[in-house]
Design an enzyme around this catalytic site. Structure first.
Site, PDB file in Angstrom:
ATOM      1  N   GLU A  38       0.797  -1.223   0.000  1.00 15.22           N
ATOM      2  CA  GLU A  38       0.000   0.000   0.000  1.00 15.22           C
ATOM      3  C   GLU A  38       0.833   1.277   0.000  1.00 15.22           C
ATOM      4  O   GLU A  38       0.519   2.229  -0.688  1.00 15.22           O
ATOM      5  CB  GLU A  38      -0.937   0.047   1.227  1.00 15.22           C
ATOM      6  CG  GLU A  38      -2.041  -0.972   1.222  1.00 15.22           C
ATOM      7  CD  GLU A  38      -1.659  -2.221   1.973  1.00 15.22           C
ATOM      8  OE1 GLU A  38      -2.569  -2.924   2.401  1.00 15.22           O
ATOM      9  OE2 GLU A  38      -0.457  -2.491   2.139  1.00 15.22           O
ATOM     10  N   ASP A  73      -2.159  -5.437   3.064  1.00 13.71           N
ATOM     11  CA  ASP A  73      -2.377  -5.781   4.475  1.00 13.71           C
ATOM     12  C   ASP A  73      -3.208  -7.051   4.664  1.00 13.71           C
ATOM     13  O   ASP A  73      -4.054  -7.386   3.821  1.00 13.71           O
ATOM     14  CB  ASP A  73      -3.069  -4.615   5.189  1.00 13.71           C
ATOM     15  CG  ASP A  73      -2.130  -3.448   5.421  1.00 13.71           C
ATOM     16  OD1 ASP A  73      -0.915  -3.647   5.361  1.00 13.71           O
ATOM     17  OD2 ASP A  73      -2.631  -2.330   5.658  1.00 13.71           O
ATOM     18  N   ASP A  78      -5.912  -8.050   6.072  1.00 16.90           N
ATOM     19  CA  ASP A  78      -7.282  -7.953   6.575  1.00 16.90           C
ATOM     20  C   ASP A  78      -8.217  -7.737   5.397  1.00 16.90           C
ATOM     21  O   ASP A  78      -7.812  -7.800   4.239  1.00 16.90           O
ATOM     22  CB  ASP A  78      -7.420  -6.831   7.610  1.00 16.90           C
ATOM     23  CG  ASP A  78      -7.102  -5.451   7.047  1.00 16.90           C
ATOM     24  OD1 ASP A  78      -6.761  -5.357   5.845  1.00 16.90           O
ATOM     25  OD2 ASP A  78      -7.187  -4.464   7.790  1.00 16.90           O
ATOM     26  N   GLU A 112      -9.706  -5.060   4.257  1.00 20.84           N
ATOM     27  CA  GLU A 112      -9.348  -3.929   3.409  1.00 20.84           C
ATOM     28  C   GLU A 112      -8.155  -4.262   2.521  1.00 20.84           C
ATOM     29  O   GLU A 112      -8.118  -3.896   1.348  1.00 20.84           O
ATOM     30  CB  GLU A 112      -9.042  -2.703   4.273  1.00 20.84           C
ATOM     31  CG  GLU A 112     -10.256  -2.041   4.878  1.00 20.84           C
ATOM     32  CD  GLU A 112     -11.184  -1.450   3.833  1.00 20.84           C
ATOM     33  OE1 GLU A 112     -10.730  -0.660   2.996  1.00 20.84           O
ATOM     34  OE2 GLU A 112     -12.375  -1.791   3.844  1.00 20.84           O
ATOM     35  N   TYR A 139       0.845  -6.226  12.830  1.00 22.14           N
ATOM     36  CA  TYR A 139      -0.259  -5.493  12.206  1.00 22.14           C
ATOM     37  C   TYR A 139      -1.222  -4.966  13.258  1.00 22.14           C
ATOM     38  O   TYR A 139      -1.573  -5.682  14.203  1.00 22.14           O
ATOM     39  CB  TYR A 139      -0.995  -6.394  11.218  1.00 22.14           C
ATOM     40  CG  TYR A 139      -1.945  -5.643  10.324  1.00 22.14           C
ATOM     41  CD1 TYR A 139      -1.508  -4.561   9.565  1.00 22.14           C
ATOM     42  CD2 TYR A 139      -3.285  -6.003  10.244  1.00 22.14           C
ATOM     43  CE1 TYR A 139      -2.364  -3.867   8.756  1.00 22.14           C
ATOM     44  CE2 TYR A 139      -4.169  -5.307   9.421  1.00 22.14           C
ATOM     45  CZ  TYR A 139      -3.701  -4.237   8.680  1.00 22.14           C
ATOM     46  OH  TYR A 139      -4.567  -3.549   7.873  1.00 22.14           O
ATOM     47  N   ARG A 162      -4.424  -3.677  13.047  1.00 20.53           N
ATOM     48  CA  ARG A 162      -5.893  -3.793  12.976  1.00 20.53           C
ATOM     49  C   ARG A 162      -6.266  -5.246  13.201  1.00 20.53           C
ATOM     50  O   ARG A 162      -6.162  -6.074  12.303  1.00 20.53           O
ATOM     51  CB  ARG A 162      -6.416  -3.291  11.627  1.00 20.53           C
ATOM     52  CG  ARG A 162      -6.219  -1.792  11.427  1.00 20.53           C
ATOM     53  CD  ARG A 162      -6.900  -1.280  10.167  1.00 20.53           C
ATOM     54  NE  ARG A 162      -6.693   0.145  10.020  1.00 20.53           N
ATOM     55  CZ  ARG A 162      -5.699   0.696   9.319  1.00 20.53           C
ATOM     56  NH1 ARG A 162      -4.831  -0.089   8.696  1.00 20.53           N
ATOM     57  NH2 ARG A 162      -5.578   2.003   9.240  1.00 20.53           N
ATOM     58  N   HIS A 187      -5.897 -12.788  13.010  1.00 21.09           N
ATOM     59  CA  HIS A 187      -4.462 -12.856  13.233  1.00 21.09           C
ATOM     60  C   HIS A 187      -4.089 -12.382  14.633  1.00 21.09           C
ATOM     61  O   HIS A 187      -4.947 -12.133  15.471  1.00 21.09           O
ATOM     62  CB  HIS A 187      -3.710 -12.070  12.155  1.00 21.09           C
ATOM     63  CG  HIS A 187      -4.359 -10.793  11.752  1.00 21.09           C
ATOM     64  ND1 HIS A 187      -5.247 -10.699  10.717  1.00 21.09           N
ATOM     65  CD2 HIS A 187      -4.276  -9.551  12.272  1.00 21.09           C
ATOM     66  CE1 HIS A 187      -5.657  -9.458  10.595  1.00 21.09           C
ATOM     67  NE2 HIS A 187      -5.088  -8.739  11.526  1.00 21.09           N
TER      68      HIS A 187
END
Length: 904
Positions: free
Chosen positions: A7, A80, A82, A84, A294, A296, A341
């Site tokens: 990203e 990432d 997740d 998103e 990570y 989130r 996770h």
């Protein structure tokens, strides 16, 4: 060489260092596509087909990726781990597929930490894009679009001044409004507590509280008046006391689990004063630098190798006694595949905060919090002894209790203890050695200082106070000041902080880790909520919107309905539900609710809201009179009105004969606002007047030659009843020239318009967050605000040249580079550096002086400051300028509409 896509450029730089020259790592700069803000982007009639549009800023990034793929068709999507991140990979693949040759290899890799080991391991385990996660993203995005794009126009048409509505933000806003209504409806209840200062035979003192009187256990409200408290003080002081029992019980406290997203945001708010957005932004930088996993996640479990590494760090830094015999295991709270996770933890447990190589102070503080929480989660429990001492009189008529706690082994508390929100503390008094059966002597003079302090206030009158008792407001003591009674009142529930709001949302199942920060931020950006001393307070606008939605769309601001819908999205991500089926059920009912509001008139909506808010707006009067009777004319009736600015107020039905108004939020004790003369300036009479759209100030009076004299509305947040001449002149002097723009020399102006404070350059307007900034904004800040508006907030914030540390009042002090040279920045204050001071040499002390000097020029609401005199000709010119710019804000509707579609 294979092309790896992540990203952000910071993340790309770190990963490229680990992968070496065999790979080319590029950044997508977030999402490359989004739904265009117009009708038809999601079509319910075509099975919820979605039309995507590549953002203009993303085209150059996509071109760079396509150019790289010309040399090697192997594409590795490493966004990432997740929902998103999966969506970004899906968007990239959908966009890049036409550029890929047949037989090209496309794979997806994920890693929970940006370390060489984690990245290398992920590259050995490629997979395909998880379509279930993508489907969950598509469902969420479509839901947010359908709600935002269909509900927001209803608000705009039916509730003047309202802004956009969102699927989850509206529910979050309701939490804050409901809490405020609880606070306003709260009736405090008086009660008293009685305390004694006692001493052992050896002379050691301790405190005890009365727990029984006349042989009966005392409940909280049994001593409800000062007279009853005085009688209880007399009962205790007239009796000899002795220790009837001493009980000591061992107790222990286990450590808190490691951080997940919600708990990290809560602790960052409590301990560091960080908002949810600032917390996540700082954590993102730590993650991209490879320092933490990570950020989130709903998970609190830790990888086995990380647990062993934490245990090694504990043993090395604190010793064997702080290490439990077996590792601590924490049950994962995640119920869905998206956030299954790990917890948020350091990637290297041996990297203590003092060894962290970062220059930004906020990153260092947040890492310190994460490291301590993680290490503490694997440490030994704290052990303590809690002692309860019962004291009684010989006749059993009075009983007191003393409690205390002695820490025997601090365990994890040596490193970390979780912060507390509201009255979550526990008794930590330490007691001396006390034996059963020994006398408990009263200590004279123990409450003398407290009595003297209370005596400085208005004395209380207690008719039944015993002879010689010490009586003051809220306090009663015996003559020897050994026994004291204190007055208390029950307290309303506290307003939410960002920390407690996130905690409540998590409890209700509203929102998810990746959305908490944006939800809390959005309701503040829309001016539905303001933050004051870290507490979230609903604005009038937010209260009206919530009442409207509860009245006409009750299901869609229901806590249970929103939580159930979140669970369905989780089931989609797990592959258990079909996303179009979920959307179909939602749209069927939602479209009917929309149709039900099509015939509503604005007056009908205002009447309905007026009735719904009546208990808040028109509380019972002390004299028993009609609460809706106008206090100014004693004839008209009060009712709800809305202003052009979108705010609301209470006005008299006899307008314009009666111009009484008062704010919506504070019905009690408000001074009536009516027309009055403030003074004179340059031969003109300056007046405060109350019009249909609220109070305003005016220069002179209307005549045939000047039918519309210069006027300026009282800005939101300013108390109209206390407006003085100097403040009126400041308002009438607007718009204020800031200076010529460095690019084209055209004048930049600051003013207050229909949509609030702004800066203007040519035909471009940009909102300012605070009215006061209109009078103080300088060139650097104005250019910065205009540039941010032009890029619609997508441009990355300029990196500071230096971080100088924290201001004594909180918030970072930074050295920034502006168009007019370097300057120091703190909160909303920008202070230019003197020419003889370089960014490298400026000290914190110099920065504080510059900031203080700049702040001193800022006009404070209610403060008296001299305004420059101006002639009538100058005033006329100002008026003409204001007339030419007043029409511009109408173009803002499209921007608001776009914001409504980006909703969660």
């Amino acid at each position: 060489m294979p092309v790896v896509i992540v990203e952000s450029p910071a993340k790309a730089k770190t990963i490229e260092k680990y992968l070496g020259s065999d790979y080319r790592v590029l950044a997508s700069f977030g999402h490359v596509r989004d739904l265009p803000p117009k009708d038809g982007s999601v079509d319910p009639d075509q099975d919820f087909s979605m039309k995507w549009e590549v953002a203009s800023d993303s085209k150059k990034h996509l071109k760079a990726i396509k150019d790289a793929l010309k040399d090697d068709q192997n594409l590795i999507l490493a966004t990432d781990p997740d929902r998103e991140g999966e969506a970004i990979s899906w968007h990239l693949l959908e966009t890049l597929t036409p550029s890929l040759k047949k037989g090209s290899e496309v794979s997806r890799v994920t890693f929970n930490a940006i370390t060489k080991a984690a990245v290398s391991e992920a590259m050995q385990q490629p997979r395909q894009i998880d379509q279930a996660l993508v489907d969950a993203y598509l469902a969420r995005r479509a839901l947010d679009y359908l709600v935002g794009f269909n509900l927001s126009p209803v608000l705009w048409r039916k509730l003047p001044g309202a802004k956009s509505a969102g699927r989850v933000q509206s529910v979050c806003l309701r939490l804050i409004v409901d809490r405020e209504m609880e606070i306003e409806a709260f009736k405090p209840r008086e009660y008293w507590s009685v305390h004694a200062r006692l001493a052992t035979p050896g002379g050691d003192e301790y405190d005890a509280q009365l727990t029984s009187l006349a042989g009966n256990k005392l409940e909280r409200f049994d001593l409800a008046t000062a007279e009853q408290a005085a009688m209880a003080v007399s009962a205790v002081s007239s009796r000899d006391l002795a220790v009837s029992s001493v009980t000591a019980k061992p107790a222990s406290r286990n450590p808190w689990p490691p951080f997940m997203t919600s708990t990290l945001q809560q602790e960052a708010s409590r301990k560091l004063g960080m908002g949810a957005r600032a917390c996540m932004s700082t954590a993102q930088r730590l993650y991209e630098a490879g320092y933490i996993t990570y950020m989130r996640t709903d998970g609190i479990d830790m990888a086995p190798e990380a647990v062993m590494s934490a245990r090694d760090a504990i043993k090395a830094k604190f010793g064997e006694k702080y290490l439990p015999k077996s590792p601590r295991m924490y049950k994962n709270k995640a119920k869905n595949a998206q956030e299954a996770h790990e917890c948020i933890r350091p990637t290297d447990m041996m990297l203590s905060p003092d060894k962290l190589k970062v220059s930004a102070d906020d990153q260092r503080k947040l890492y310190d919090l994460i490291w301590k929480r993680t290490i503490a989660s694997q440490m030994e429990a704290a052990r303590m002894e809690r002692t309860t001492v019962e004291i009684a009189s010989g006749d059993g008529q009075v009983g007191l209790r003393a409690t205390g706690q002695v820490m025997q082994f601090d365990g994890f508390l040596k490193v970390y203890d979780q912060g507390r929100d509201d009255d979550e503390g526990e008794d930590s008094n330490r007691l001396p050695q006390i034996s059963e059966g020994e006398a408990a002597a009263k200590v004279g003079g123990a409450f003398t200082a407290e009595y003297e302090k209370a005596s400085g206030d208005e004395d209380a009158v207690i008719e039944s106070a015993a002879q010689g008792q010490l009586v003051a407001k809220g306090f009663v003591a015996d003559e020897a000041a050994a026994i004291g009674a204190r007055q208390h009142f029950t307290q309303p529930p506290p307003r939410y902080t960002e920390a407690t709001l996130v905690k409540r949302m998590e409890e209700l199942g509203i929102g998810r880790p990746s959305t908490y920060a944006s939800i809390v931020t959005t309701i503040q950006d829309r001016e539905y909520v303001r933050k004051d001393k870290n507490r979230l307070i609903p604005e009038d606008k937010g209260r009206l919107v919530t009442t409207f939605l509860i009245k006409y769309f009750p299901r869609y601001v229901s806590y249970d309905f929103t939580a159930d819908l979140e669970n369905e999205l989780d089931e989609i991500s797990a592959g258990d539900l079909i996303w179009r089926d979920v959307l179909g059920r939602f749209w069927k009912d939602f479209s009917k609710a929309l149709e039900g509001t099509s015939e509503l008139r604005i007056s009908e909506v205002l009447d309905a809201i007026d009735d719904a808010l009546a208990p808040h707006l028109y509380p019972p009067r002390a004299d028993g009179g009609d609460p809706r009777l106008c206090p100014l004319c004693n004839q008209g009736r009060l009712n709800l009105k809305t202003a052009r600015s979108g705010g609301a107020f209470i006005g008299c039905s006899n307008y314009p004969e009666c111009r009484y108004t008062r704010p919506l939020s504070a019905p009690d004790g408000e001074e009536a606002v009516s027309d009055r003369v403030l003074g004179e300036d340059a031969g003109d009479q300056i007046s405060l007047k109350v019009g249909r759209f609220g109070p305003y100030v005016q220069r002179g009076e209307a005549t045939e030659e000047v039918p519309k004299p210069p006027r300026a509305s009282i800005p939101k947040g300013w108390d109209a009843a206390s407006i003085e001449l100097d403040q009126a002149l400041q308002l009438l002097s607007l718009p204020r020239p800031v200076g010529p723009h460095p690019d084209d020399g055209e004048m930049i102006e600051a003013g207050i318009g229909r949509y609030g404070p702004f800066v203007k350059h040519g035909k471009k307007y940009a909102n300012l967050p605070d009215v006061d900034e209109v009078f103080t904004i300088g060139m650097n800040r104005a250019v910065e605000v205009l540039a941010a508006k032009q890029t619609r907030g997508r441009a990355a914030a300029a990196a500071p040249l230096r971080e100088l540390g924290d201001h004594p009042d909180g918030g970072a002090i930074q050295v920034m580079n502006g168009r007019y040279g370097p300057y120091v920045k703190w909160e909303k204050i920008n202070a230019t550096l003197p020419r003889d001071v370089t960014p490298e040499d400026v000290t914190v002390e110099q920065a504080l002086e510059l900031i203080a000097a700049k702040a001193a020029k800022s006009p404070k609401k209610g403060a008296k400051k001299a305004s420059p005199k101006k002639s009538a000709d100058t005033a006329a010119k100002k008026t003409a300028t204001r007339k030419t710019t007043a029409k511009k804000p109408a173009a803002k509707k499209a921007t608001t509409k776009k914001a409504a579609t980006k909703d969660e």
